[in-house]
Design an enzyme around this catalytic site. Structure first.
Site, PDB file in Angstrom:
ATOM      1  N   CYS A 178     -14.367  14.123 -15.076  1.00  0.00           N
ATOM      2  CA  CYS A 178     -14.674  13.300 -14.813  1.00  0.00           C
ATOM      3  C   CYS A 178     -15.612  12.851 -16.295  1.00  0.00           C
ATOM      4  CB  CYS A 178     -16.147  13.479 -14.198  1.00  0.00           C
ATOM      5  SG  CYS A 178     -17.102  15.350 -13.896  1.00  0.00           S
ATOM      6  N   LEU A 188       7.337  18.605 -45.287  1.00  0.00           N
ATOM      7  CA  LEU A 188       8.081  18.583 -46.601  1.00  0.00           C
ATOM      8  C   LEU A 188       7.165  19.051 -47.227  1.00  0.00           C
ATOM      9  CD1 LEU A 188       9.190  15.370 -46.965  1.00  0.00           C
ATOM     10  CD2 LEU A 188      10.147  17.019 -46.106  1.00  0.00           C
ATOM     11  N   ARG A 221       5.338  22.019 -46.942  1.00  0.00           N
ATOM     12  CA  ARG A 221       5.553  23.597 -47.205  1.00  0.00           C
ATOM     13  C   ARG A 221       7.496  23.669 -46.612  1.00  0.00           C
ATOM     14  NH1 ARG A 221       4.013  21.030 -42.782  1.00  0.00           N
ATOM     15  NH2 ARG A 221       4.018  21.508 -41.316  1.00  0.00           N
TER      16      ARG A 221
END
Ligand SMILES: [Zn+2]
Lengths: 665, 357
Positions: free
Chosen positions: A171, A55, A57
């Site tokens: 990892c 809202l 933009r």
């Protein structure tokens, strides 16, 4: 636009039929500006519904519209000030098969206001196949750009490399995190998925464990709540396992820590007060209705600000409380949850888990607000940039209608002026002759035909790299694989069997020298892939176990470190749980939203990266002296300035013919 | 039992960022994406800012939309004109028919629409002639934006803003056909400029007033100066002399406009080709505002006002031009060392980028 032609464009504009893809930040602005500019026949496709965070933009939407179709609400809002025009909303995915080439052919021009690479590529292909001009756009914070893609005249959206999804080695995520984003990925992709997601999915949560004998067989049990196990006991057990035991296990692998700081195991007894008394009152605070999105551990614990960085103890409390709330209040969701940035409880859990892990590894902690940005691929967005970009899109769309090929421009909206310009137009590039999308250039693939299965080829190349959704794979006239609703049962079984075969053992043998034809019916894109057999691949550098050439490789990551500290507020992890077969965790960065400038405009890329790298938004200004050696100014006196942007020939695949200098008009 | 009130946004005013106060949960949720761009501090300052807009048109409508969405504290509109087809043409805040307008002024109509955009912003319309408002009226605002008025009115309002002890930022904005211009006067403006990584420097900019800026001799302006700067001055002069309303000009005025151009060029001793005839022709024969340019100007201006209010980022100094025909959005500094008799050179003006510390 040439002088005086603006008014003569009126009739062209009035008769034009345009397609807007996306009714979000840019889309709302664009629809408004199109309507004001005199366009009378507009189609909008958007599959999304309205959320509160839109809202600020997406001004056509109100609080009362939350949950409704963006395309439909946007239409209604614009008809209120321009009641006599035709706006046709489609609350649908643009990849839906009924938006085929014939559908695209009815439009004079297609205007993109999209937020993801995949859909952009899809629309690019449909526009090429339908021979409809495309005006493409993107914004991030104060930065934006508009480009024009007209088949045969300018480059297509895929002629230039696009930034690849950021990848982290598994990892790093499972054993040796060094940045907060690694902890976020771990919390979201591994821990959250393990506890609340699909249990049948492979999960790398414990891969680091050096003691394989003790881990693998009892692992399944560790995360399973025992029958009648008290929920707090269960939560503490999980806590102690992932933050304590697993770290101890990792520490036992001395090699790992030779050149790294050793992590610290954390146990719940050290960070939490003794087992709390059953506080039913707290839980009921969240209401008795099934109000999933507002269920909150923060609310239960009386914590208010998403901007605060919680202490280790607070994080531990949130971790236990969120886990309890999931198991007591959202039991039916467990087993099917995937992380969603709009799921408050999920964000709280991931924030807390990431912070506790960060504490172990000596990584600075972050607020829920920041963690949410990283975990949710939240794009920085402001209304002003979207408004400017929408204005520029309409200007280019009008030029397209007027067929003013020589006046097409790609325009950059910059945060800091470059040579006095905040809006910087550049002549579009010509089509890249080696583009596999618009120039049908064959690709070549190095692959171990004795080891890689057809499935690997389909997933890692055809879908992930070539961006096809419903592919057909042929070897000569022999069909190896196809996707579709209307296939015969025996064919489906046949294809399923093929998927599991290595290339060499397919009914129509694929080996070095074979050319495969890969086609997507909806995109009307056909690619030839020349297969080259190769035995070995580097596991770290070539994790797919295959190398595709002729496909525009993204530019090498430049300043990795700098980018990751702050810019990850806009970083996301690509959807879906991580499967064991994939060796890397893919992260799609915010730059995906704003396609990086092509290599010839390296300086611009840098500017854009810099802006994106600073969520505070205000990084240093590249001035003319910074640009020395990159941007040359040609002072041709009376006429308009010319800026020459040096090419970077040979650095990128298929780019050697574009080293010529560019005029900035 | 059910104590969750997340669904309701608070009405404006009451809970908004008072000094040192945190933003509410609702504000944080609503402004989430922009806080990620400019930070929490800037958002707090925005929610305290008061903005005045005099003159409602397509360009200021865009600007108002942007700052209301951004979440400024209050927005006050002044424009007593009533509904007309012309007023409607580039403005999405006005109902499409006169019958729906209830005899309201343009300011009231736009204010009604804007209120809807963000219930946390206090939007209102004020009746009266902007020229009749005194300094103490302007002193209530942090930012004043004017449009749809002649040069003399702009200058007068600019001077009123300057005569107030606190800084009131002044902006004027105009869209003429496919061209646009923004003027900025922040008087004396300090901001923090971030350098690489942790380094930050305090910077101070000194702005001339509109009167001072326009007094800069053309001959001393940079050779590469945007031609739009000169063309806009010619049109402005014509409207002033002929006593036309802003934009009240048409193709038939071209000969008179070209005559003024010639006189001005002679008086300023610059070559006439610096002010191309076809550009003037475009400006006089244009049909009001071109909506894509309104969007661009409203966006840039919105961004500038947000910067100025939040003291974040380097503001533009002191003109911005956009022309559809070359596609450039250019910043021009008409003040830096452009000395004239009524614009004495001070060390600060010459060295407009004075570094403190
Ligand atoms: Zn291409």
């Amino acid at each position: 636009m040439a002088p005086k032609q603006l008014s003569s464009a009126k009739e062209l504009i009035r008769r034009a039929k345009v397609l807007m893809v996306g009714a979000g930040g840019i889309g709302c602005e664009l629809l408004k500006t199109l309507a004001l500019s005199g366009f009378e026949d507009i189609h909008i496709i958007d599959m999304d519904t309205i959320e509160v965070s839109n809202l600020n933009r997406q001004f056509l939407f109100r609080q009362s519209h939350v949950g409704q179709s963006k395309a439909k609400v946007a239409r209604d809002a614009v008809l209120r000030f321009r009641p006599n025009i035709n706006i046709t909303p489609h609350h649908d995915n643009v990849k839906d098969p009924h938006f085929n080439v014939d559908f695209f052919k009815q439009f004079s021009v297609v205007l993109n206001g999209l937020d993801n690479l995949d859909a952009r590529r899809h629309v690019n292909r449909l526009c090429l196949a339908a021979e409809v001009p495309l005006v493409e756009s993107g914004t991030t914070g104060f930065l934006g750009q508009v480009t024009v893609h007209v088949k045969g005249k300018t480059e297509c959206y895929e002629c230039q490399p696009k930034p690849a999804p950021k990848k982290y080695p598994v990892c790093t995520i499972t054993s040796t995190p060094s940045k907060f984003i690694h902890c976020i990925v771990w919390a979201k992709e591994l821990l959250f998925a393990k506890l609340f997601g699909d249990k049948t999915q492979d999960n790398d949560l414990n891969v680091h464990s050096s003691d394989t004998s003790s881990s693998s067989e009892n692992l399944e049990d560790v995360f399973e709540r025992k029958k009648d196990e008290d929920i707090e006991d269960y939560g503490r057990r999980i806590f102690d396992h992932v933050f304590g035991y697993n770290i101890e296990m990792a520490l036992s692998n001395e090699d790992t820590w030779k050149n790294r700081d050793r992590p610290r195991p954390i146990y719940s007894k050290d960070t939490l007060p003794g087992k709390s008394i059953k506080h039913n009152g707290n839980i009921s605070k969240n209401g008795s209705t099934d109000d999933t999105p507002s269920l909150s551990a923060m609310t239960s614990l009386g914590m208010r600000s998403p901007q605060d960085v919680w202490s280790l103890m607070e994080n531990s409390k949130v971790f236990i409380e969120a886990l309890k709330l999931f198991f007591t209040r959202r039991e039916k969701d467990i087993g099917s949850l995937t992380f969603d940035k709009d799921d408050q409880l999920a964000v709280e859990f991931v924030t807390a888990a990431a912070n506790i892990r960060a504490s172990s590894f000596g990584i600075p902690l972050h607020s829920l607000f920041e963690a949410k940005g990283m975990a949710g691929n939240i794009v920085h967005a402001v209304a002003t940039t979207n408004a400017v970009i929408a204005g520029l899109i309409v200007i280019e769309a009008i030029k397209v209608l007027q067929n003013e090929t020589e006046n097409y421009r790609m325009t950059y909206c910059l945060e800091y002026p470059n040579r006095n310009m905040l809006l910087m137009p550049v002549e579009p590039y010509e089509p890249n002759k080696s583009c596999y999308v618009c120039s049908k250039t064959p690709l070549s693939l190095e692959i171990n035909t004795h080891r890689s299965k057809l499935r690997d080829f389909v997933e890692k190349i055809v879908k992930a790299k070539l961006g096809m959704h419903s592919p057909i794979i042929m070897h000569g006239s022999a069909l190896l694989y196809e996707v579709g609703d209307d296939l015969e049962e025996d064919m489906v079984a046949n294809y399923a069997a093929n998927l599991e075969k290595v290339l060499y053992e397919l009914p129509s043998q694929v080996s070095g020298g074979t050319t495969l034809t890969v086609e997507d019916m909806q995109q009307e894109l056909v690619c030839s892939v020349n297969i080259k057999h190769r035995d070995e691949f580097d596991e770290e550098k070539e994790p797919d176990g295959m190398v595709l050439e002729g496909w525009s490789q993204p530019p090498p990551e430049e300043k990795k470190e700098a980018n990751h500290t702050v810019s990850n507020a806009g970083t996301s992890i690509s959807g879906g749980p991580v499967s064991k077969s994939s060796e890397v965790v893919e992260i799609i960065t915010v730059e995906e939203e704003l396609e990086a400038a092509p290599p010839k405009k390296r300086k611009l890329t840098t500017i854009i990266d810099r802006g994106a790298a600073s969520p505070g938004g205000y990084s240093s200004i590249p001035n003319d002296t910074d640009n020395r050696g990159k941007v040359q100014v040609v002072d041709d006196d009376d006429e308009e300035d010319m800026v020459m942007l040096d090419g970077a020939p040979g650095v990128f695949d298929g780019d050697s013919d574009t080293s010529k200098k560019r005029k900035l008009v | 039992m059910v104590g969750d009130s997340k669904g309701d946004l608070p009405k404006f005013g009451l809970q908004l960022g008072m000094e040192g106060e945190e933003l509410t949960e609702q504000e944080t949720a609503l402004y989430d994406r922009q806080i990620r761009v400019w930070g929490l501090d800037a958002q707090r300052r925005l929610t305290r800012a008061s903005i005045l807009v005099s003159g409602v048109n397509g360009t200021t409508a865009e600007f108002c939309k942007n700052i209301v969405l951004a979440g400024v504290g209050t927005l006050t509109l002044v424009d007593d004109r009533e509904f007309s087809e012309e007023a409607l043409s580039a403005n999405f805040l006005i109902p499409p028919e006169k019958s729906l307008c209830d005899g309201k002024t343009l300011a009231e109509l736009c204010s009604d629409s804007l209120k809807d955009f963000n219930p946390m912003v206090h939007v209102s319309a004020l009746k009266g002639d902007i020229l009749s408002f005194k300094e103490d009226f302007f002193s209530k605002f942090d930012v004043v934006v004017v449009s749809c008025c002649n040069l003399s009115v702009k200058k007068l309002i600019n001077e009123k803003c300057r005569s107030i002890s606190k800084r009131v930022a002044f902006y004027s904005v105009d869209c003429r056909d496919s061209c646009g211009e923004i003027f900025v006067d922040l008087q004396s403006y300090k901001y923090t400029k971030k350098k690489k990584l942790d380094e930050a420097v305090e910077c101070e900019l000194h702005y001339p007033s509109l009167e001072q800026a326009l007094a800069a001799p053309w001959k001393k302006l940079p050779k590469k100066m945007s031609k739009l700067y000169f063309a806009m001055r010619v049109i402005e002069q014509f409207e002033e002399i002929e006593n036309r309303r802003p934009g009240g000009i048409s193709f038939t005025d071209l000969p008179a406009v070209l005559k003024i151009k010639k006189e001005l060029c002679e008086a300023q001793s610059i070559d006439e080709y610096q002010v191309p005839d076809d550009l003037l022709e475009r400006l006089v024969s244009g049909q009001g505002e071109f909506p894509p340019v309104c969007a661009i100007l409203g966006g840039i201006l919105g961004q500038e006002v947000i910067k100025a209010v939040s003291s974040k980022g380097e503001p533009l100094k002191n003109f911005f031009f956009f022309d559809v025909f070359n596609g450039k959005g250019v910043i021009e500094d008409v003040s830096n060392g452009n000395a004239s008799s009524n614009f004495p050179i001070t060390p600060n003006l010459v060295q407009h980028f004075q570094l403190i510390d």
